[in-house]
Design an enzyme around this catalytic site. Structure first.
Site, PDB file in Angstrom:
ATOM      1  N   TYR A   1       4.536 -59.513   6.263  1.00  0.00           N
ATOM      2  CA  TYR A   1       5.081 -58.350   6.968  1.00  0.00           C
ATOM      3  C   TYR A   1       4.011 -57.381   7.460  1.00  0.00           C
ATOM      4  O   TYR A   1       4.230 -56.658   8.422  1.00  0.00           O
ATOM      5  CB  TYR A   1       6.033 -57.574   6.036  1.00  0.00           C
ATOM      6  CG  TYR A   1       7.215 -58.380   5.568  1.00  0.00           C
ATOM      7  CD1 TYR A   1       8.122 -58.941   6.468  1.00  0.00           C
ATOM      8  CD2 TYR A   1       7.429 -58.598   4.208  1.00  0.00           C
ATOM      9  CE1 TYR A   1       9.188 -59.692   6.034  1.00  0.00           C
ATOM     10  CE2 TYR A   1       8.504 -59.347   3.761  1.00  0.00           C
ATOM     11  CZ  TYR A   1       9.384 -59.893   4.681  1.00  0.00           C
ATOM     12  OH  TYR A   1      10.447 -60.628   4.252  1.00  0.00           O
TER      13      TYR A   1
ATOM     14  N   ARG B   1     -17.233 -63.212  -9.028  1.00  0.00           N
ATOM     15  CA  ARG B   1     -15.845 -62.778  -9.075  1.00  0.00           C
ATOM     16  C   ARG B   1     -15.689 -61.267  -9.285  1.00  0.00           C
ATOM     17  O   ARG B   1     -15.165 -60.582  -8.428  1.00  0.00           O
ATOM     18  CB  ARG B   1     -15.123 -63.531 -10.204  1.00  0.00           C
ATOM     19  CG  ARG B   1     -13.629 -63.267 -10.293  1.00  0.00           C
ATOM     20  CD  ARG B   1     -12.840 -64.069  -9.291  1.00  0.00           C
ATOM     21  NE  ARG B   1     -12.808 -65.470  -9.615  1.00  0.00           N
ATOM     22  CZ  ARG B   1     -11.898 -66.072 -10.390  1.00  0.00           C
ATOM     23  NH1 ARG B   1     -10.942 -65.370 -10.938  1.00  0.00           N
ATOM     24  NH2 ARG B   1     -11.927 -67.370 -10.593  1.00  0.00           N
TER      25      ARG B   1
ATOM     26  N   HIS C   1     -12.929 -68.744   0.220  1.00  0.00           N
ATOM     27  CA  HIS C   1     -12.569 -68.295  -1.139  1.00  0.00           C
ATOM     28  C   HIS C   1     -11.491 -69.208  -1.728  1.00  0.00           C
ATOM     29  O   HIS C   1     -10.295 -68.991  -1.490  1.00  0.00           O
ATOM     30  CB  HIS C   1     -12.060 -66.845  -1.077  1.00  0.00           C
ATOM     31  CG  HIS C   1     -12.083 -66.130  -2.396  1.00  0.00           C
ATOM     32  ND1 HIS C   1     -13.247 -65.825  -3.057  1.00  0.00           N
ATOM     33  CD2 HIS C   1     -11.080 -65.669  -3.177  1.00  0.00           C
ATOM     34  CE1 HIS C   1     -12.962 -65.184  -4.179  1.00  0.00           C
ATOM     35  NE2 HIS C   1     -11.655 -65.091  -4.277  1.00  0.00           N
TER      36      HIS C   1
END
Length: 800
Positions: free
Chosen positions: A106, A16, A62
């Protein structure tokens, strides 16, 4: 619980938060790059929605939240966070002001060109692969990373028990160091630092402290100062401005501008007229406009010290090496990367060799088949099916199964003479390639030659100039107090109830009739001072409160000001009994301190200098023996040798006079020595500095006023009982409330009562009494209240 925490810790350390020493990537970053590459979302193709890439990563590799994946993707695209962005983005990807990026629905993203170097040769068995979280496909445990990403882009992360802070570096410099290390495996740190000068932050700025850099590169731990790039530009009318064009790494620009503007608004320093952020598409620009005739360098130094215009950066170079978190030196990082690249080239060459050998085997079979073409065709035509044809070819002409498969699959148009020539040329080329690959695999020198050639080509393609300037020494910032504190005269007032304020001369003159205090409150200190002066306030319970004048609340004269207990906790029955102003904190004199329980001492000014915590805490200047004891007087003696004599009077009317040398100098946390021999419940009321010609004014609890010549009281020595100065009555005897030295017979005195009444007295109207008189009744206790204090009537401040 310990076993589970151990598993959890191992998970976040290895999978991580910490980067791998070889490719410098955390697992989420590696998975993003691999998934986008696998999906064809590369620099030479069109941008795609970020949400699609995030979805692919989350669904295939993931199994964590989409926000963490998107944040990692965005960070790799931010050119103020990473030295060589690995992702290109269209749309709002955040800003140096800490603005968040637009939502992933976006924005659009694709791999940058340099990312292709991270993934180059990944399809040639150069890295190890493991099954993904649901065992449906494989993912790489590390990327080939054909450039040293760990140092170039740095890394930051916090895991269980470990954190990492590796700053970005210059790609060209790091590759030069690797090439040098390749030729000189025993290179020292100094040798490598000829190439890697230090961090090269994407935001530029100036790094100070070569010793910190060297220590970090040696041990993995070190501290440097990162300073903004600034210049001072003159303006018209004797003005100037500070222009900031580069700020330290990971400093929030908006917060920096806000902090500098707060310093202007709160008048922490005088001289800043305006702070503007003029950054635009052409680059960063923060302008601090200064007032006329100010010390611009001094203000800049103050901003360096008190804002993020200069910050410290702490190296903590931790990465995963062979599945373990390790703190790394520069040489260890470079050596590990070099070994990894040698392995990559070795595995790639082995893969290419195997492919070339397989192809050559097929080509040789095809050439042999074409040389006996009629027989081969005849055999194939006589066969039942494809498998039978392959088996017959193997059996009759000694072809291998793979060669026979290729012959059977051969198209008729390939049976021309030109194709035979092409096959022979291909066979020759393959032989050369195989010889080259075997040479690389059998000769480490040749392998290193290939690696250095590729690294040089990579440096040539992506090298760019250093942005961060390295300075060997950390500048010592000295801030002139003239910058911090305006050189202006002010009026300062401290009230009996503990209110304190300063006002401009203009405000004082405009409203002298209104002091801003409550009706029952009154000033105990009121003087014209300079903003650079120092105020010492002594309380009745042995506490000293210090304030530089410029830190006192600056309010209009008609306002009340701040109460001292807002910052320093005082008891309800604690009051300020002495206030003194000084030009500096290096005065030569002593303070003379007297308590009601019969103790006295001198304490040197130097012993009462304020410490760092003066804003929040009072300092002890007198250690009182009992909870109900009080300090009754504090005097400052600028020259103790010329101070003269001391006069103490007790509540029961005993007076004692002796000289100052009898009072020793003690520390601030002491009680002192015995001042007077008190009997029963008697207490010292006050102390005055006197001489042979002095006259004192005494007031009693019955409202009597008495003038007494000091020469009536003989000079004896300390710790005596003293002589009576009142006549003892059979009932309701007079008790001394307070006394004051009369400075001028024609200057009025004030007697204050417990009903907040003030009774004025002109000393010249009274005759001097003897030791055994009780004076004249002047205050009607029934109507005005019991006297509590006598003092000189405050006069108006004479403004210079």
């Amino acid at each position: 619980m310990g076993e589970r925490f151990s598993r959890y810790s191992r998970s976040i350390i290895q999978e991580r938060a910490l980067p791998d020493i070889r490719d410098g990537l955390k697992p989420v970053q590696r998975r993003i790059l691999y998934a986008m590459n696998k999906d064809g979302n590369t620099f030479d193709k069109a941008f795609r929605k970020s949400a699609k890439s995030v979805g692919n990563v989350m669904g295939n590799f993931h199994p964590h939240g989409d926000s963490s994946i998107y944040e990692a993707l965005v960070r790799m695209s931010q050119d103020w966070k990473v030295r060589e962005p690995l992702i290109q983005m269209h749309g709002n990807n955040g800003s140096m002001d800490g603005d968040p990026p637009a939502a992933m629905r976006y924005t659009e993203a694709r791999l940058s060109k340099i990312s292709s170097e991270m993934l180059r040769d990944i399809d040639k068995d150069t890295v190890d692969w493991v099954l993904n979280f649901d065992d449906t496909e494989y993912e790489p445990t590390v990327l080939p990373s054909r450039f040293p990403n760990l140092l170039v882009n740095g890394s930051t992360g916090i895991s269980a028990g470990y954190a990492t802070d590796i700053p970005p570096h210059n790609l060209g410099e790091v590759i030069d160091a690797i090439l040098y290390l390749q030729k000189h495996p025993d290179a020292t740190l100094d040798d490598l630092m000829q190439f890697v000068k230090g961090p090269d932050f994407p935001t530029g700025a100036i790094v100070q402290g070569i010793d910190g850099i060297k220590k970090a590169y040696e041990t993995g731990h070190g501290k440097i100062m990162v300073r903004s790039r600034t210049s001072i530009e003159p303006l018209k009318g004797n003005k100037s401005q500070i222009v900031i064009t580069e700020i330290p790494y990971e400093v929030n620009k908006a917060q920096l501008v806000k902090r500098m503007d707060e310093i202007r608004l709160n008048k922490k320093i005088e001289g800043i007229a305006e702070v503007r952020d003029q950054s635009d598409r052409n680059g960063l620009s923060i302008v601090v406009e200064l007032k006329r005739d100010v010390d611009s360098t001094g203000i800049l130094n103050y901003l360096f010290k008190n804002t993020d215009l200069q910050v410290s950066y702490n190296f903590n170079m931790v990465a995963i090496d062979h599945m373990r978190p390790e703190r790394l030196s520069l040489k260890r990082i470079l050596t590990s990367y070099l070994e990894f690249q040698q392995q990559v080239i070795e595995k790639r060459t082995t893969f290419n060799l195997k492919k070339a050998q397989e192809r050559q085997h097929i080509v040789l079979g095809l050439i042999k088949a074409l040389s006996i073409l009629d027989k081969v065709i005849k055999t194939i035509r006589a066969s039942k099916n494809r498998k039978d044809a392959r088996d017959n070819l193997v059996k009759e002409y000694d072809f291998s199964e793979k060669q026979a498969d290729a012959i059977v699959a051969l198209q008729l148009y390939r049976l021309t003479n030109t194709d035979v020539t092409q096959l022979e040329n291909e066979s020759k080329q393959l032989s050369e390639q195989i010889a080259e690959f075997e040479k690389i695999l059998n000769n480490p020198t040749e392998l290193n030659r290939v690696l250095s050639k590729e690294l040089r080509q990579l440096a040539k393609t992506y090298r760019n100039p250093r942005r961060t300037e390295i300075q060997s020494q950390v500048s010592n910032i000295k801030i002139n107090t003239d910058v911090l504190i305006p050189d202006e005269d002010v009026v300062v007032m401290v009230s009996h109830d503990g209110y304190i304020k300063r006002s401009s001369i203009r405000s004082y003159k405009a409203s002298t009739s209104e002091s801003g205090l409550k009706d029952e409150d009154y000033p105990i200190f009121m003087e014209q001072l300079n903003a650079r002066d120092h105020l010492f306030m002594f309380t009745s319970k042995g506490n000293l409160i210090y304030r530089p004048v410029y830190e006192i609340a600056d309010v209009k004269w008609k306002d009340t000001g701040e109460h001292i207990s807002q910052t320093i906790g005082l008891d309800n029955d604690e009051e300020i009994i002495g206030t003194f102003a000084f030009n500096s904190l290096k005065e030569p004199g002593n303070f003379l301190i007297t308590t009601d329980e019969g103790h006295i001492k001198q304490t040197a000014f130097a012993d009462l200098k304020p410490g760092r915590t003066y804003k929040k805490h009072a300092y002890m200047y007198e250690k009182l023996k009992n909870a109900d004891s009080r300090v009754v007087s504090v005097d400052y003696l600028s020259d103790p040798e010329e101070a003269g004599q001391l006069l103490l009077i007790s509540k029961n009317g005993l007076a004692l006079r002796y000289t100052l040398p009898e009072v020793p100098v003690n520390g601030s946390r002491t009680t002192g020595v015995k001042s007077m021999d008190l009997r029963g419940d008697d207490k010292v009321i006050n102390l005055q500095l006197v001489n042979e010609d002095s006259i004192v004014a005494i007031v009693t609890q019955r409202g009597a006023f008495k003038k007494l010549a000091v020469k009536e009281i003989p000079v004896t020595s300390r710790a005596r009982k003293g002589v009576m100065i009142l006549r003892e009555l059979k009932s309701n005897s007079h008790r001394v409330i307070d006394f004051e030295t009369i400075a001028d017979e024609h200057s009025p005195l004030e007697i204050l009562t417990d009903r907040k009444r003030v009774h004025d007295i002109l000393p010249s109207e009274f005759s001097i009494g003897g030791r055994y008189s009780n004076g004249s009744f002047v205050v009607d206790v029934e109507t005005e209240g019991v006297p509590t204090k006598i003092r000189q009537k405050p006069s108006e401040i004479s403004i210079n």
